[in-house]
Design a protein around this motif. Structure first.
Motif, PDB file in Angstrom:
ATOM      1  N   GLY A  59       0.823  -1.217   0.000  1.00  0.00           N
ATOM      2  CA  GLY A  59       0.000   0.000   0.000  1.00  0.00           C
ATOM      3  C   GLY A  59       0.853   1.260   0.000  1.00  0.00           C
ATOM      4  O   GLY A  59       0.576   2.212  -0.738  1.00  0.00           O
ATOM      5  N   ALA A  60       1.909   1.261   0.819  1.00  0.00           N
ATOM      6  CA  ALA A  60       2.813   2.418   0.833  1.00  0.00           C
ATOM      7  C   ALA A  60       3.509   2.565  -0.515  1.00  0.00           C
ATOM      8  O   ALA A  60       3.722   3.687  -0.997  1.00  0.00           O
ATOM      9  CB  ALA A  60       3.837   2.256   1.955  1.00  0.00           C
ATOM     10  N   GLY A  61       3.842   1.439  -1.142  1.00  0.00           N
ATOM     11  CA  GLY A  61       4.453   1.490  -2.470  1.00  0.00           C
ATOM     12  C   GLY A  61       3.503   2.061  -3.507  1.00  0.00           C
ATOM     13  O   GLY A  61       3.904   2.833  -4.380  1.00  0.00           O
ATOM     14  N   ARG A  62       2.250   1.703  -3.405  1.00  0.00           N
ATOM     15  CA  ARG A  62       1.259   2.245  -4.351  1.00  0.00           C
ATOM     16  C   ARG A  62       1.046   3.735  -4.137  1.00  0.00           C
ATOM     17  O   ARG A  62       0.943   4.505  -5.092  1.00  0.00           O
ATOM     18  CB  ARG A  62      -0.048   1.479  -4.223  1.00  0.00           C
ATOM     19  N   ILE A  63       0.980   4.149  -2.874  1.00  0.00           N
ATOM     20  CA  ILE A  63       0.825   5.577  -2.576  1.00  0.00           C
ATOM     21  C   ILE A  63       2.012   6.369  -3.120  1.00  0.00           C
ATOM     22  O   ILE A  63       1.824   7.402  -3.775  1.00  0.00           O
ATOM     23  CB  ILE A  63       0.685   5.806  -1.056  1.00  0.00           C
ATOM     24  N   THR A  64       3.232   5.906  -2.860  1.00  0.00           N
ATOM     25  CA  THR A  64       4.402   6.644  -3.336  1.00  0.00           C
ATOM     26  C   THR A  64       4.462   6.650  -4.857  1.00  0.00           C
ATOM     27  O   THR A  64       4.888   7.639  -5.449  1.00  0.00           O
ATOM     28  CB  THR A  64       5.706   6.073  -2.740  1.00  0.00           C
ATOM     29  N   GLY A  65       4.018   5.580  -5.494  1.00  0.00           N
ATOM     30  CA  GLY A  65       3.980   5.553  -6.954  1.00  0.00           C
ATOM     31  C   GLY A  65       2.972   6.543  -7.516  1.00  0.00           C
ATOM     32  O   GLY A  65       3.248   7.252  -8.493  1.00  0.00           O
ATOM     33  N   LEU A  66       1.783   6.598  -6.904  1.00  0.00           N
ATOM     34  CA  LEU A  66       0.773   7.559  -7.343  1.00  0.00           C
ATOM     35  C   LEU A  66       1.260   8.992  -7.153  1.00  0.00           C
ATOM     36  O   LEU A  66       1.088   9.845  -8.035  1.00  0.00           O
ATOM     37  CB  LEU A  66      -0.530   7.344  -6.570  1.00  0.00           C
ATOM     38  N   LEU A  67       1.864   9.259  -6.003  1.00  0.00           N
ATOM     39  CA  LEU A  67       2.380  10.606  -5.749  1.00  0.00           C
ATOM     40  C   LEU A  67       3.536  10.955  -6.677  1.00  0.00           C
ATOM     41  O   LEU A  67       3.662  12.104  -7.108  1.00  0.00           O
ATOM     42  CB  LEU A  67       2.791  10.750  -4.284  1.00  0.00           C
ATOM     43  N   ALA A  68       4.378   9.973  -7.004  1.00  0.00           N
ATOM     44  CA  ALA A  68       5.475  10.227  -7.939  1.00  0.00           C
ATOM     45  C   ALA A  68       4.950  10.559  -9.328  1.00  0.00           C
ATOM     46  O   ALA A  68       5.451  11.471  -9.996  1.00  0.00           O
ATOM     47  CB  ALA A  68       6.420   9.022  -8.003  1.00  0.00           C
ATOM     48  N   GLY A  69       3.920   9.845  -9.765  1.00  0.00           N
ATOM     49  CA  GLY A  69       3.311  10.143 -11.059  1.00  0.00           C
ATOM     50  C   GLY A  69       2.684  11.531 -11.078  1.00  0.00           C
ATOM     51  O   GLY A  69       2.837  12.288 -12.048  1.00  0.00           O
ATOM     52  N   TYR A  70       1.992  11.880 -10.010  1.00  0.00           N
ATOM     53  CA  TYR A  70       1.398  13.219  -9.906  1.00  0.00           C
ATOM     54  C   TYR A  70       2.502  14.278  -9.884  1.00  0.00           C
ATOM     55  O   TYR A  70       2.387  15.320 -10.538  1.00  0.00           O
ATOM     56  CB  TYR A  70       0.535  13.309  -8.649  1.00  0.00           C
ATOM     57  N   ALA A  71       3.582  14.004  -9.154  1.00  0.00           N
ATOM     58  CA  ALA A  71       4.674  14.965  -9.060  1.00  0.00           C
ATOM     59  C   ALA A  71       5.337  15.184 -10.424  1.00  0.00           C
ATOM     60  O   ALA A  71       5.773  16.302 -10.721  1.00  0.00           O
ATOM     61  CB  ALA A  71       5.701  14.495  -8.030  1.00  0.00           C
ATOM     62  N   CYS A  72       5.407  14.152 -11.245  1.00  0.00           N
ATOM     63  CA  CYS A  72       5.955  14.326 -12.607  1.00  0.00           C
ATOM     64  C   CYS A  72       5.112  15.317 -13.399  1.00  0.00           C
ATOM     65  O   CYS A  72       5.654  16.184 -14.101  1.00  0.00           O
ATOM     66  CB  CYS A  72       6.007  12.985 -13.340  1.00  0.00           C
ATOM     67  N   ALA A  73       3.801  15.210 -13.280  1.00  0.00           N
ATOM     68  CA  ALA A  73       2.921  16.157 -13.973  1.00  0.00           C
ATOM     69  C   ALA A  73       3.112  17.569 -13.436  1.00  0.00           C
ATOM     70  O   ALA A  73       3.135  18.549 -14.204  1.00  0.00           O
ATOM     71  CB  ALA A  73       1.470  15.721 -13.827  1.00  0.00           C
TER      72      ALA A  73
END
Length: 180
Positions: A59-73
């Protein structure tokens, strides 16, 4: 009372002030943080339950992945030369936000990678190296994702001040641009 500015007469306080110029940087940061909260809310709504250490790590990995994708945008938007942001926030401040956001994004992407591998290895009762090989070689598109992550990580390393001083601007720019 009158005062002289650059040889012209003006009445003190008659210069037109733009109060929104000071509000835009605050509102831009507020919008960025609100978007991050929105990403977390979407994860929270879609997640039924988290059970055990493997579930928490994944779950923490999924959260950090989602936030990383948002941060790229967000990073792209910061350097997109949007006239409203350029004129009110300033290109220099946007570049500083981009640099800080880049560090956060690389850290989030690295955390995503490590947490997902660790969580999946606990779920499948495999060692971390074996689970990494399984993920990269057998999951769809993860080989391409690994190549992209390594390019992203290289860009982050080459953008550090110590490394950047040793590179020509053109080399750094082309490496940075290849990431996009």
């Amino acid at each position: 009372m009158t005062t002289t500015f650059s040889g012209t007469r003006a009445i003190r306080g008659s210069r037109r002030r733009r109060p929104y110029r000071h509000a835009v940087p605050f509102l831009a940061q507020l919008a960025i943080w609100a978007g991050g909260a929105g990403v977390l809310a979407l994860w929270w709504i879609d997640t039924t339950s988290v059970v055990g250490p493997a579930g928490w790590l994944t779950g923490a990995g999924r959260i950090t992945g989602l936030l990383a994708g948002y941060a790229c945008a967000v990073l792209l938007a910061l350097m997109a030369r949007v006239p409203l942001l350029d004129h009110t926030v300033g290109t220099d401040r946007l570049a500083r936000w981009h640099a800080w956001g880049g560090r956060c994004t690389v850290s989030l992407a690295l955390a995503h990678t490590l947490l997902i591998i660790w969580g999946y290895s606990l779920t499948s009762h495999a060692n971390v190296v074996g689970q990494t090989a399984t993920l990269v070689l057998h999951y769809p598109d993860l080989l391409k994702g690994t190549a992209g992550f390594l390019l992203f990580l290289a860009t982050g390393v080459l953008s550090a001040r110590a490394a950047r001083r040793r590179l020509s601007y053109e080399t750094w720019h082309h490496q940075h641009f290849a990431t996009y």
